[in-house]
Write an enzyme that holds these catalytic residues in place. Sequence first.
Site, short mmCIF file in Angstrom:
data_model
loop_
_atom_site.label_atom_id
_atom_site.label_comp_id
_atom_site.label_asym_id
_atom_site.label_seq_id
_atom_site.Cartn_x
_atom_site.Cartn_y
_atom_site.Cartn_z
CB SER A 65 2.59 10.37 2.55
OG SER A 65 1.78 9.77 1.57
CE LYS A 68 0.97 6.34 3.66
NZ LYS A 68 1.00 7.44 2.67
CB SER A 125 4.99 6.77 1.54
OG SER A 125 3.98 7.61 2.03
CE LYS A 229 5.40 8.10 5.06
NZ LYS A 229 5.92 8.66 3.80
#
Length: 388
Positions: A65, A68, A125, A229
């Site tokens: 993730s 992202k 997320s 992130k």
Amino acid sequence: MRKLLALLTAAGTLFALTAAAGAEDAVETAVGAPSVEAKAALLMEKETGTVLYEENSHEQLEPASVTKIMTLLLVMEAIDSGRLRYEDTVTVSAYAASMGGSQTWMKENEQMSVSDMLKAVAVVSANDGSVALAEHLAGSEEAFVALMNQRAQELGMEDTHFVNCTGLPAQGHVTSAYDIALMSRELIANHPDIRQFTTIWMDTIRDGAFQLSNTNKLIRYYEGATGLKTGSTDSAGYCLSATAERDGMELIAVVLGSETSTQRFESAKSLLNYGFNNYTLLEVCPDQALPTVDVLLGERDTVQPVMKTAAKLLVDKGDVEKVTTQLTVAESVAAPVEAGQKLGSLTVYIDGVEQLSMDLVADAAVERLTVKGIFSRMLGILLMSGKS
């Protein structure tokens, strides 16, 4: 041209270089290489883009993730360009609602603001939120992924190929620690409003009905953490792009392929500690007005030199006392003078080795005297001398 050698002193000189962190503690706080338990890692300073530490930084790996970050970047670019607004409404498609993994359990046709969608993506997320934003911006996830790859090329992310906007496992969906640092830097440097989402520890969406808790535990437990992130899948392992700022210096620590969540956070902390303990940003700026430059045959007698651009220099704390500057300014310049015309330079050295040179330019235009103006000036001089 006249040259003035200005050595930095505690009292300051014509140009002051201000340390972003306590240089006087350099010897006591300096630490060795960070301890990293991961397949790949990298530490980058945001302002200059300098890589301070790297390990397998160009190895192509799954980012999970952390993908992202590019999704967030494209959304923030759309917001900052006016193509999208925080208060705009996003309608969730059946496809977006079908996303597995990390999610906020969005339903088909559910509507949510761009702001809440961003919150869901940045904090927990949310895969469903990522796809909903992608479809809202580009019409489909496929079209959005094409934009992701195009932006990656523009940023010089040569190790990267995106297949989706979520980071869910997919054949050929790869990037590198270095490339993640590049897109992380672009996001935090040029779209600082992202911090209003990435620094959230706990919040809610759906009018308080759905609780959010940040997957990035550094936000609560690491001093100065600003984001960015997390990501994890069985195949990618535990990944993280962690950003933190202290005393005006922001660092980006990327960790890919750790075996446990604890390892990724501890590795990121070690990278960040290494950067903050060993490096500082020096801001090169005037602490007083530069001397004016004479203008020959100009409508004004002088013009003021100023720095063309602001500048910062990343320095090992142990080298701060070795920093010197050399200032070169023209004694005079012939009219006409254009605003922004170069009048000199300021060069910064570390231990005698040039690090950067910045132009000094005219702060305003000065037109050349006309023939009539020259005679008027001469007449004025004669009249004044006659009175004496």
